[in-house]
Design a protein around this motif. Structure first.
Motif, mmCIF file in Angstrom:
data_model
loop_
_atom_site.group_PDB
_atom_site.id
_atom_site.type_symbol
_atom_site.label_atom_id
_atom_site.label_comp_id
_atom_site.label_asym_id
_atom_site.label_seq_id
_atom_site.Cartn_x
_atom_site.Cartn_y
_atom_site.Cartn_z
ATOM 1 N N HIS A 270 43.367 51.739 18.849
ATOM 2 C CA HIS A 270 44.137 52.976 19.038
ATOM 3 C C HIS A 270 44.850 52.987 20.388
ATOM 4 O O HIS A 270 45.992 53.427 20.498
ATOM 5 N N LEU A 271 44.155 52.487 21.388
ATOM 6 C CA LEU A 271 44.773 52.447 22.713
ATOM 7 C C LEU A 271 45.987 51.525 22.715
ATOM 8 O O LEU A 271 47.033 51.843 23.271
ATOM 9 N N ARG A 272 45.857 50.361 22.065
ATOM 10 C CA ARG A 272 46.972 49.419 21.977
ATOM 11 C C ARG A 272 48.172 50.080 21.302
ATOM 12 O O ARG A 272 49.302 49.958 21.766
ATOM 13 N N LYS A 273 47.904 50.805 20.216
ATOM 14 C CA LYS A 273 48.978 51.480 19.483
ATOM 15 C C LYS A 273 49.711 52.438 20.402
ATOM 16 O O LYS A 273 50.935 52.484 20.429
ATOM 17 N N TYR A 298 39.454 49.780 28.983
ATOM 18 C CA TYR A 298 40.588 50.345 29.729
ATOM 19 C C TYR A 298 41.160 49.366 30.749
ATOM 20 O O TYR A 298 42.376 49.253 30.902
ATOM 21 N N VAL A 299 40.285 48.659 31.458
ATOM 22 C CA VAL A 299 40.799 47.704 32.451
ATOM 23 C C VAL A 299 41.553 46.569 31.744
ATOM 24 O O VAL A 299 42.591 46.115 32.224
ATOM 25 N N ASP A 300 41.051 46.136 30.593
ATOM 26 C CA ASP A 300 41.761 45.102 29.819
ATOM 27 C C ASP A 300 43.168 45.570 29.450
ATOM 28 O O ASP A 300 44.137 44.815 29.557
ATOM 29 N N ILE A 301 43.265 46.821 29.015
ATOM 30 C CA ILE A 301 44.579 47.374 28.657
ATOM 31 C C ILE A 301 45.471 47.415 29.905
ATOM 32 O O ILE A 301 46.641 47.023 29.870
ATOM 33 N N ALA A 302 44.901 47.861 31.022
ATOM 34 C CA ALA A 302 45.677 47.933 32.265
ATOM 35 C C ALA A 302 46.211 46.547 32.637
ATOM 36 O O ALA A 302 47.375 46.389 33.002
ATOM 37 N N LYS A 303 45.369 45.538 32.496
ATOM 38 C CA LYS A 303 45.790 44.171 32.855
ATOM 39 C C LYS A 303 46.899 43.696 31.911
ATOM 40 O O LYS A 303 47.903 43.165 32.326
ATOM 41 N N TYR A 305 49.091 45.341 30.224
ATOM 42 C CA TYR A 305 50.393 45.999 30.383
ATOM 43 C C TYR A 305 50.817 46.103 31.849
ATOM 44 O O TYR A 305 51.763 46.796 32.186
ATOM 45 N N ASN A 306 50.031 45.447 32.700
ATOM 46 C CA ASN A 306 50.290 45.447 34.141
ATOM 47 C C ASN A 306 50.363 46.853 34.745
ATOM 48 O O ASN A 306 51.303 47.187 35.471
ATOM 49 N N TRP A 307 49.411 47.650 34.417
ATOM 50 C CA TRP A 307 49.254 48.962 35.033
ATOM 51 C C TRP A 307 48.172 48.854 36.108
ATOM 52 O O TRP A 307 47.290 48.012 36.017
ATOM 53 N N LYS A 308 48.266 49.744 37.102
ATOM 54 C CA LYS A 308 47.167 49.807 38.071
ATOM 55 C C LYS A 308 46.020 50.593 37.441
ATOM 56 O O LYS A 308 46.237 51.482 36.616
ATOM 57 N N TYR A 309 44.810 50.269 37.868
ATOM 58 C CA TYR A 309 43.659 51.024 37.380
ATOM 59 C C TYR A 309 42.942 51.628 38.588
ATOM 60 O O TYR A 309 42.264 50.928 39.343
ATOM 61 N N ASP A 340 42.748 42.356 40.611
ATOM 62 C CA ASP A 340 43.728 42.947 41.518
ATOM 63 C C ASP A 340 44.355 44.231 40.982
ATOM 64 O O ASP A 340 44.873 45.034 41.752
ATOM 65 N N ASN A 341 44.305 44.421 39.670
ATOM 66 C CA ASN A 341 44.842 45.674 39.115
ATOM 67 C C ASN A 341 44.000 46.881 39.506
ATOM 68 O O ASN A 341 44.458 48.003 39.444
ATOM 69 N N ILE A 342 42.743 46.636 39.864
ATOM 70 C CA ILE A 342 41.868 47.763 40.209
ATOM 71 C C ILE A 342 42.132 48.200 41.651
ATOM 72 O O ILE A 342 42.017 47.422 42.589
ATOM 73 N N ILE A 343 42.537 49.459 41.781
ATOM 74 C CA ILE A 343 42.863 50.044 43.089
ATOM 75 C C ILE A 343 41.781 51.078 43.401
ATOM 76 O O ILE A 343 41.327 51.788 42.506
ATOM 77 N N ILE A 344 41.365 51.127 44.656
ATOM 78 C CA ILE A 344 40.254 52.029 45.000
ATOM 79 C C ILE A 344 40.767 53.210 45.812
ATOM 80 O O ILE A 344 41.377 53.035 46.874
ATOM 81 N N LEU A 345 40.545 54.394 45.286
ATOM 82 C CA LEU A 345 41.003 55.614 45.952
ATOM 83 C C LEU A 345 39.887 56.116 46.850
ATOM 84 O O LEU A 345 38.818 56.489 46.379
#
Ligand code: ZN
Length: 500
Positions: A270-273, A298-303, A305-309, A340-345
């Motif tokens: 569903h997330l991929r869709k 979620y992190v797999d999806i972020a990677k 599609y090259n989104w930050k997590y 590297d996609n994981i960003i720490i706030l």
């Protein structure tokens, strides 16, 4: 006739969460608790009514934990190790506790099935002479959780006597043998217990499901029950052999009355869709922090599609600790340090030890730029996820996320009953409407469905079936009405006798 084994339920009766089951075996002279949890709703009520009170007595008088007078146990609660954060600081309390010994007790141990707080939170208040039996990683999660939580009396674990186990071990308490076996749940380290009492075999499921990525683990529990039944059988005469029987099955029933067909794989699909047509610039996502499968998806999806997590520093501390000591491959991935996609706030200004650990982790590999602050959210480059656990983040969303971006909220909580569930309904309905963020729900439960529970019960084939961790225990009686299985509905504090 005197009954040899007695089960008394002090929590998880007619409700979801807060399991506490006392097992007494008079023949073996053993008394143990199966889980020692605190129901999340009970605890928040207690906090609301007594915001500044930190006494075990008040907690037990409110029935958040069992009262000493209702227990056939001496000195179940600690005398010296109760932390009152209004009176002292954490390090000072630890110094005060050094060298202190709680009075003797006749409880032989507490077995923790898994690290959801509705199954273990009461151990903070326990007499420090009582051994706490947990899985190796279960203990690690409980400790990481306590370190990254507020320093309050419900998180004070100092002085506890831990005994760790793994699937394959046998826990021996006097003459009683207990086999812990992993099961599939929304976290990677949940166990069921096969307990060989003097009256026969008792099985306690803890929380489990049969539709998750680790469903074979639940099958392992069933397999082991059958194996133990065989080896614990008795030779009745020279010619006949009787296999051991499961005299009682204590079975969780969160979803005994309703199911939906779902799985972690469906969540991913569903997330991929959604991502294939993604019209949003950022996703605020919410799920339980210990829900590792969800985190990975979620992190797999972020990677992909090259989104930050983006996760908070407390989450980073928690995951990094578990990454570093991971036994299961599933807990090495996602790796906080290497992804590297994981960003720490970084939200917390005070320099806690756990915070320093997070700074150091990225500093050591020259990736300090992966730590950002609230103000940085306003000029983030590219699309991103923001992982939140609670309502306090509403202000962040309102005040710091750029107004020209289009956001979406995805609730991916394991269950409304799960430990981490604190998201206020108001947040989802009113506040998100207010800021113009639509909300979605993409979800797979951590608990077995009705058809899976029926299958599970048939495989175990117990003489007595005792439902726990459900608002609908009587539903078990309706479902199993025509069978030889006797469904016994527990009543709080009233012993159930188990005869051989
Ligand atoms: Zn659970």
């Amino acid at each position: 006739m005197e009954h040899k084994v007695r089960l008394t339920f002090f929590g998880g009766v007619h409700r979801v969460g807060g399991n506490i089951v006392l097992l007494e075996d008079l023949d073996y002279d053993v008394k143990i608790f199966l889980d020692f949890g605190i129901n999340t709703i009970d605890f928040s009520k207690f906090r609301k009514n007594f915001p500044d009170n930190n006494e075990t007595k008040v907690l037990t008088d409110c029935h958040v934990l069992p009262r000493e007078i209702d227990l056939p146990i001496k000195n179940v609660y600690s005398k010296y190790f109760i932390f009152d954060h209004n009176k002292s600081q954490y390090p000072q309390k630890v110094r005060e506790c050094e060298g202190k010994v709680d009075p003797p007790t006749n409880l032989d141990g507490i077995l923790i099935s898994h690290p959801h707080r509705d199954h273990y939170r009461g151990i903070s208040f326990i007499n420090r002479n009582i051994p706490i039996y947990t899985g190796v990683v279960t203990k690690r999660i409980i400790k990481a959780y306590s370190r990254s939580s507020a320093q309050r009396f419900e998180n004070f674990l100092y002085g506890l006597k831990w005994i760790r186990f793994r699937t394959g071990n046998v826990i021996q308490i006097k003459n009683m043998e207990i086999y812990p076996v992993h099961v599939d749940h929304s976290i990677p380290v949940a166990y069921g217990f096969i307990i060989c009492t003097s009256a026969g075999i008792i099985v306690y499921t803890g929380d489990f499901r049969m539709h998750g990525p680790l469903q074979l683990m639940t099958a392992d529990l069933i397999k082991k029950v059958k194996e133990v039944c065989k080896t614990k059988g008795q030779i009745e005469s020279d010619f006949t052999y009787r296999e051991g029987e499961v005299v009682a099955l204590i079975c969780e029933g969160t979803h005994i009355h309703k199911g939906s067909i779902e799985s972690e794989r469906i969540v991913k699909r569903h997330l991929r869709k959604l991502f294939n047509i993604m019209p949003f610039d950022y996703v605020i996502v919410q799920y339980g922090r210990i829900d590792w499968d969800r985190f990975r998806i979620y992190v797999d999806i972020a990677k992909k599609y090259n989104w930050k997590y983006i996760i908070f520093d407390k989450d980073a501390y928690f995951y990094n600790r578990l990454n570093k000591k991971a036994i299961y491959d599933s807990m090495k991935d996602p790796n906080i340090e290497a992804t590297d996609n994981i960003i720490i706030l970084s939200q917390e200004k005070r320099k806690f030890q756990w915070k320093k650990e997070v700074d150091q982790m990225l500093g050591n590999i020259g990736k300090s730029e992966r730590i950002i602050h609230l103000e940085d959210l306003k000029h983030l480059d590219g699309r991103f996820f923001l992982y939140v656990t609670s309502i306090q983040y509403y202000d962040i969303i309102k005040n710091y996320l750029p107004k020209d971006l289009r956001g979406v909220f995805i609730s991916s909580n394991v269950d409304p009953y799960a430990e981490e569930y604190r998201m206020d309904k108001r947040f989802i309905s009113t506040d998100l409407l207010d800021i113009g963020v639509p909300s979605y729900r993409i979800h797979a439960s951590g608990h077995a469905k009705p058809h899976d529970i029926i299958r599970f019960v048939h495989e175990i084939d117990p003489l007595k079936l005792i439902p726990i961790h459900t608002e609908h225990p009587e539903f078990f009686r309706k479902l199993f009405r025509e069978e030889r299985i006797e469904v016994v509905l527990p009543i709080r504090s009233v012993p159930i006798e188990i005869s051989p």
